[in-house]
Write a protein that holds these residues in place. Structure first.
Motif, PDB file in Angstrom:
ATOM      1  N   VAL A   1       9.465  58.497  33.884  1.00 20.44           N
ATOM      2  CA  VAL A   1       8.760  57.631  32.943  1.00 20.44           C
ATOM      3  C   VAL A   1       9.797  56.629  32.435  1.00 20.44           C
ATOM      4  O   VAL A   1      10.618  56.951  31.583  1.00 20.44           O
ATOM      5  CB  VAL A   1       8.134  58.429  31.777  1.00 20.44           C
TER       6      VAL A   1
ATOM      7  N   ALA B   1       5.165  57.513  36.187  1.00 18.15           N
ATOM      8  CA  ALA B   1       4.201  56.822  35.332  1.00 18.15           C
ATOM      9  C   ALA B   1       4.374  55.317  35.462  1.00 18.15           C
ATOM     10  O   ALA B   1       5.490  54.809  35.432  1.00 18.15           O
ATOM     11  CB  ALA B   1       4.384  57.247  33.883  1.00 18.15           C
ATOM     12  N   GLN B   2       3.264  54.618  35.599  1.00 23.04           N
ATOM     13  CA  GLN B   2       3.248  53.162  35.600  1.00 23.04           C
ATOM     14  C   GLN B   2       3.125  52.694  34.144  1.00 23.04           C
ATOM     15  O   GLN B   2       2.744  53.481  33.273  1.00 23.04           O
ATOM     16  CB  GLN B   2       2.043  52.647  36.402  1.00 23.04           C
ATOM     17  N   PRO B   3       3.424  51.428  33.850  1.00 22.12           N
ATOM     18  CA  PRO B   3       3.305  50.947  32.463  1.00 22.12           C
ATOM     19  C   PRO B   3       1.925  51.178  31.838  1.00 22.12           C
ATOM     20  O   PRO B   3       1.822  51.412  30.634  1.00 22.12           O
ATOM     21  CB  PRO B   3       3.619  49.457  32.589  1.00 22.12           C
TER      22      PRO B   3
ATOM     23  N   ARG C   1       7.223  57.274  25.795  1.00 18.00           N
ATOM     24  CA  ARG C   1       7.658  57.920  27.047  1.00 18.00           C
ATOM     25  C   ARG C   1       7.587  59.434  26.931  1.00 18.00           C
ATOM     26  O   ARG C   1       7.084  60.112  27.836  1.00 18.00           O
ATOM     27  CB  ARG C   1       9.074  57.488  27.414  1.00 18.00           C
TER      28      ARG C   1
ATOM     29  N   ILE D   1      -2.316  53.886  37.106  1.00 22.05           N
ATOM     30  CA  ILE D   1      -1.630  54.604  36.031  1.00 22.05           C
ATOM     31  C   ILE D   1      -0.428  55.406  36.528  1.00 22.05           C
ATOM     32  O   ILE D   1       0.601  55.466  35.868  1.00 22.05           O
ATOM     33  CB  ILE D   1      -2.618  55.545  35.300  1.00 22.05           C
TER      34      ILE D   1
ATOM     35  N   THR E   1       3.989  60.648  26.899  1.00 22.87           N
ATOM     36  CA  THR E   1       3.429  60.560  28.253  1.00 22.87           C
ATOM     37  C   THR E   1       3.917  61.729  29.108  1.00 22.87           C
ATOM     38  O   THR E   1       3.120  62.357  29.805  1.00 22.87           O
ATOM     39  CB  THR E   1       3.802  59.210  28.898  1.00 22.87           C
TER      40      THR E   1
ATOM     41  N   VAL F   1       7.331  51.782  30.469  1.00 29.07           N
ATOM     42  CA  VAL F   1       6.140  52.435  29.915  1.00 29.07           C
ATOM     43  C   VAL F   1       6.080  52.238  28.405  1.00 29.07           C
ATOM     44  O   VAL F   1       5.003  52.084  27.840  1.00 29.07           O
ATOM     45  CB  VAL F   1       6.118  53.935  30.291  1.00 29.07           C
TER      46      VAL F   1
ATOM     47  N   ALA G   1       0.212  53.725  31.886  1.00 26.21           N
ATOM     48  CA  ALA G   1       0.109  55.101  31.386  1.00 26.21           C
ATOM     49  C   ALA G   1       0.322  55.170  29.879  1.00 26.21           C
ATOM     50  O   ALA G   1      -0.135  56.108  29.231  1.00 26.21           O
ATOM     51  CB  ALA G   1       1.116  55.999  32.098  1.00 26.21           C
ATOM     52  N   ALA G   2       0.999  54.178  29.314  1.00 30.16           N
ATOM     53  CA  ALA G   2       1.265  54.186  27.874  1.00 30.16           C
ATOM     54  C   ALA G   2      -0.023  54.154  27.060  1.00 30.16           C
ATOM     55  O   ALA G   2      -0.111  54.780  26.006  1.00 30.16           O
ATOM     56  CB  ALA G   2       2.150  53.001  27.503  1.00 30.16           C
TER      57      ALA G   2
END
Length: 121
Positions: free
Chosen positions: A52, A90-92, A62, A30, A65, A56, A94-95
């Motif tokens: 971000v 944040a990695q994708p 975004r 994440i 997050t 994401v 995290a969405a």
């Protein structure tokens, strides 16, 4: 919201926290947390920045997050050493993460990079 002295804002400061010699990082599915301490920041309050990307999600995702991450970091701010610059990326995934999942992912990563910084100094 983070207090003004605790915000990382300049592109060069982000680059130093991520890529400079002595920088450390820890990651999960994440999030990725980068940290660095430089001699020029000794004794100054810790600063935190967030990355971000559009990967994401759209602007709404975004910003949501980032808000959630800021809330978690604000509660952990007293544990970050003086002079440290921290970047939370944040990695994708995290969405789709809930606030609790973001907190559960961020706290151990943050503590891991702080331990690495303290061992190094």
């Amino acid at each position: 919201m983070l207090p003004a002295p605790n915000r990382l804002r300049e592109r060069s400061d982000f680059a130093t926290a991520i890529r400079a010699p002595g920088a450390t990082r820890a990651g999960s599915r994440i999030l990725v947390v980068h940290a660095n301490v430089t001699d020029s920041r000794a004794g100054l309050p810790p600063r935190v920045g967030f990355v971000v990307s559009k990967g994401v999600g759209n602007a709404v995702v975004r910003n949501r997050t980032k808000r959630r991450l800021r809330a978690v970091v604000a509660s952990e701010l007293p544990g970050i050493p003086q002079g440290a610059d921290v970047v939370v990326r944040a990695q994708p995934a995290a969405a789709q993460a809930t606030s609790a999942e973001l907190a559960d992912s961020l706290k151990p990563l943050l503590h891991k990079v702080i331990r690495r910084l303290e061992v190094r100094t």
